[in-house]
Design a protein around this motif. Structure first.
Motif, PDB file in Angstrom:
ATOM      1  N   ALA A  37      -8.752  25.355 -55.916  1.00  0.00           N
ATOM      2  CA  ALA A  37      -8.810  26.704 -56.501  1.00  0.00           C
ATOM      3  C   ALA A  37      -9.867  26.769 -57.593  1.00  0.00           C
ATOM      4  CB  ALA A  37      -7.440  27.097 -57.055  1.00  0.00           C
ATOM      5  N   GLU A  38      -9.961  25.713 -58.395  1.00  0.00           N
ATOM      6  CA  GLU A  38     -10.962  25.688 -59.465  1.00  0.00           C
ATOM      7  C   GLU A  38     -12.375  25.714 -58.883  1.00  0.00           C
ATOM      8  OE1 GLU A  38     -12.402  22.801 -63.109  1.00  0.00           O
ATOM      9  OE2 GLU A  38     -10.375  22.578 -62.320  1.00  0.00           O
ATOM     10  N   MET A  39     -12.617  24.936 -57.831  1.00  0.00           N
ATOM     11  CA  MET A  39     -13.942  24.934 -57.219  1.00  0.00           C
ATOM     12  C   MET A  39     -14.254  26.290 -56.590  1.00  0.00           C
ATOM     13  SD  MET A  39     -15.797  22.475 -54.462  1.00  0.00           S
ATOM     14  CE  MET A  39     -16.417  21.307 -55.658  1.00  0.00           C
ATOM     15  N   MET A  40     -13.268  26.916 -55.968  1.00  0.00           N
ATOM     16  CA  MET A  40     -13.490  28.250 -55.401  1.00  0.00           C
ATOM     17  C   MET A  40     -13.908  29.228 -56.494  1.00  0.00           C
ATOM     18  SD  MET A  40     -10.412  28.701 -52.704  1.00  0.00           S
ATOM     19  CE  MET A  40     -10.227  27.605 -51.322  1.00  0.00           C
ATOM     20  N   GLY A  41     -13.269  29.138 -57.635  1.00  0.00           N
ATOM     21  CA  GLY A  41     -13.623  30.016 -58.756  1.00  0.00           C
ATOM     22  C   GLY A  41     -15.055  29.788 -59.221  1.00  0.00           C
ATOM     23  N   HIS A  42     -15.462  28.521 -59.283  1.00  0.00           N
ATOM     24  CA  HIS A  42     -16.844  28.221 -59.680  1.00  0.00           C
ATOM     25  C   HIS A  42     -17.840  28.738 -58.654  1.00  0.00           C
ATOM     26  CE1 HIS A  42     -15.918  25.973 -63.240  1.00  0.00           C
ATOM     27  NE2 HIS A  42     -15.160  25.111 -62.576  1.00  0.00           N
ATOM     28  N   LEU A  43     -17.518  28.589 -57.382  1.00  0.00           N
ATOM     29  CA  LEU A  43     -18.431  29.046 -56.333  1.00  0.00           C
ATOM     30  C   LEU A  43     -18.469  30.572 -56.241  1.00  0.00           C
ATOM     31  CD1 LEU A  43     -17.707  26.447 -53.497  1.00  0.00           C
ATOM     32  CD2 LEU A  43     -19.685  26.536 -55.034  1.00  0.00           C
ATOM     33  N   ALA A  44     -17.399  31.228 -56.653  1.00  0.00           N
ATOM     34  CA  ALA A  44     -17.361  32.696 -56.617  1.00  0.00           C
ATOM     35  C   ALA A  44     -18.037  33.308 -57.837  1.00  0.00           C
ATOM     36  CB  ALA A  44     -15.916  33.185 -56.524  1.00  0.00           C
ATOM     37  N   GLU A  45     -18.350  32.523 -58.827  1.00  0.00           N
ATOM     38  CA  GLU A  45     -18.945  33.020 -60.074  1.00  0.00           C
ATOM     39  C   GLU A  45     -20.211  33.860 -59.851  1.00  0.00           C
ATOM     40  OE1 GLU A  45     -18.913  33.858 -63.959  1.00  0.00           O
ATOM     41  OE2 GLU A  45     -17.390  32.602 -63.039  1.00  0.00           O
ATOM     42  N   PRO A  46     -21.148  33.450 -58.983  1.00  0.00           N
ATOM     43  CA  PRO A  46     -22.344  34.280 -58.793  1.00  0.00           C
ATOM     44  C   PRO A  46     -22.046  35.678 -58.242  1.00  0.00           C
ATOM     45  CG  PRO A  46     -22.729  32.087 -57.941  1.00  0.00           C
ATOM     46  CD  PRO A  46     -21.268  32.175 -58.286  1.00  0.00           C
ATOM     47  N   ASP A  49     -18.483  40.512 -60.437  1.00  0.00           N
ATOM     48  CA  ASP A  49     -18.766  41.837 -60.980  1.00  0.00           C
ATOM     49  C   ASP A  49     -17.763  42.099 -62.100  1.00  0.00           C
ATOM     50  OD1 ASP A  49     -20.930  42.488 -59.370  1.00  0.00           O
ATOM     51  OD2 ASP A  49     -19.689  43.373 -57.820  1.00  0.00           O
ATOM     52  N   THR A  50     -16.507  42.080 -61.715  1.00  0.00           N
ATOM     53  CA  THR A  50     -15.445  42.328 -62.690  1.00  0.00           C
ATOM     54  C   THR A  50     -14.645  41.069 -63.002  1.00  0.00           C
ATOM     55  OG1 THR A  50     -13.815  42.846 -60.979  1.00  0.00           O
ATOM     56  CG2 THR A  50     -15.173  44.667 -61.797  1.00  0.00           C
ATOM     57  N   GLY A  51     -14.747  40.075 -62.156  1.00  0.00           N
ATOM     58  CA  GLY A  51     -13.943  38.869 -62.311  1.00  0.00           C
ATOM     59  C   GLY A  51     -12.603  38.966 -61.612  1.00  0.00           C
ATOM     60  N   ALA A  52     -12.323  40.090 -60.981  1.00  0.00           N
ATOM     61  CA  ALA A  52     -11.025  40.280 -60.320  1.00  0.00           C
ATOM     62  C   ALA A  52     -10.835  39.314 -59.156  1.00  0.00           C
ATOM     63  CB  ALA A  52     -10.886  41.720 -59.837  1.00  0.00           C
ATOM     64  N   LEU A  53     -11.898  39.054 -58.406  1.00  0.00           N
ATOM     65  CA  LEU A  53     -11.786  38.123 -57.275  1.00  0.00           C
ATOM     66  C   LEU A  53     -11.427  36.732 -57.773  1.00  0.00           C
ATOM     67  CD1 LEU A  53     -12.203  37.454 -54.226  1.00  0.00           C
ATOM     68  CD2 LEU A  53     -14.546  36.901 -54.824  1.00  0.00           C
ATOM     69  N   ILE A  54     -12.122  36.263 -58.787  1.00  0.00           N
ATOM     70  CA  ILE A  54     -11.855  34.927 -59.329  1.00  0.00           C
ATOM     71  C   ILE A  54     -10.445  34.864 -59.907  1.00  0.00           C
ATOM     72  CG2 ILE A  54     -12.556  33.265 -61.100  1.00  0.00           C
ATOM     73  CD1 ILE A  54     -15.442  34.370 -60.687  1.00  0.00           C
ATOM     74  N   ARG A  93      -8.473  43.264 -52.330  1.00  0.00           N
ATOM     75  CA  ARG A  93      -8.208  43.184 -50.894  1.00  0.00           C
ATOM     76  C   ARG A  93      -9.493  42.899 -50.118  1.00  0.00           C
ATOM     77  NH1 ARG A  93      -3.654  46.853 -49.400  1.00  0.00           N
ATOM     78  NH2 ARG A  93      -3.732  45.644 -47.506  1.00  0.00           N
ATOM     79  N   TYR A  94     -10.507  42.336 -50.771  1.00  0.00           N
ATOM     80  CA  TYR A  94     -11.820  42.191 -50.161  1.00  0.00           C
ATOM     81  C   TYR A  94     -12.390  40.771 -50.155  1.00  0.00           C
ATOM     82  CZ  TYR A  94     -12.832  42.500 -55.142  1.00  0.00           C
ATOM     83  OH  TYR A  94     -12.830  42.311 -56.495  1.00  0.00           O
ATOM     84  N   PRO A  95     -11.603  39.705 -50.379  1.00  0.00           N
ATOM     85  CA  PRO A  95     -12.194  38.369 -50.430  1.00  0.00           C
ATOM     86  C   PRO A  95     -12.953  37.989 -49.159  1.00  0.00           C
ATOM     87  CG  PRO A  95      -9.947  38.282 -51.226  1.00  0.00           C
ATOM     88  CD  PRO A  95     -10.180  39.664 -50.693  1.00  0.00           C
TER      89      PRO A  95
END
Length: 141
Positions: A37-46, A49-54, A93-95
């Motif tokens: 989960a932590e790595m997914m958050g780092h990869l989603a960083e770029p 927009d709002t941080g909601a996905l992370i 609802r958009y990952p």
């Protein structure tokens, strides 16, 4: 739900694991899911927009329930030897659209690259925990 013969064999093997060994494996399973989960958050960083996905990336421990709107598959209960990393909630609802892209937005993969990157490490950690638990508990009353 109908399972294939391979899944049925795997489930029989899992169910034959003694309870003490299952309990000893759970911390390494949860640790692996948290690392994923932590790595997914780092990869989603770029794609932030709002941080909601992370913020929607969530680890469900063994026996817990995933969020109702999570990807993949919505709400379900994790098996006692399973921790689930889910992305999404009632507001996010958009990952899958971020992961795979759309006609108007390029793909910004974060889920599957993290899985592929950590797969060997996670397998090694869980196998090591299993071997240790077997040594400690096998043939004990």
């Amino acid at each position: 739900m109908a399972y294939s013969a391979q899944v049925q064999r795997l489930m029989r093997r899992i169910e034959s694991i003694p309870d003490a060994i299952r309990q000893d494996m759970q911390p390494s399973i949860v640790k692996s899911a948290e690392e994923l989960a932590e790595m997914m958050g780092h990869l989603a960083e770029p794609s932030r927009d709002t941080g909601a996905l992370i913020d929607s990336i969530e680890v469900t421990p063994p026996g817990g329930n995933t969020p109702a709107y999570s990807q993949p598959g919505g709400e379900r209960t994790a098996h006692e030897l399973e921790a689930i990393v889910a992305v999404g909630n009632h507001a996010v609802r958009y990952p899958h659209l971020v992961e795979h892209g759309t006609a108007n937005a390029p793909a910004q993969p974060f889920f599957w690259p993290a899985v592929r990157t950590l797969q060997k490490r996670i397998n090694y950690r869980i196998n090591r925990a299993l071997r240790k638990a077997i040594k400690e508990h096998w043939n004990q009353p």
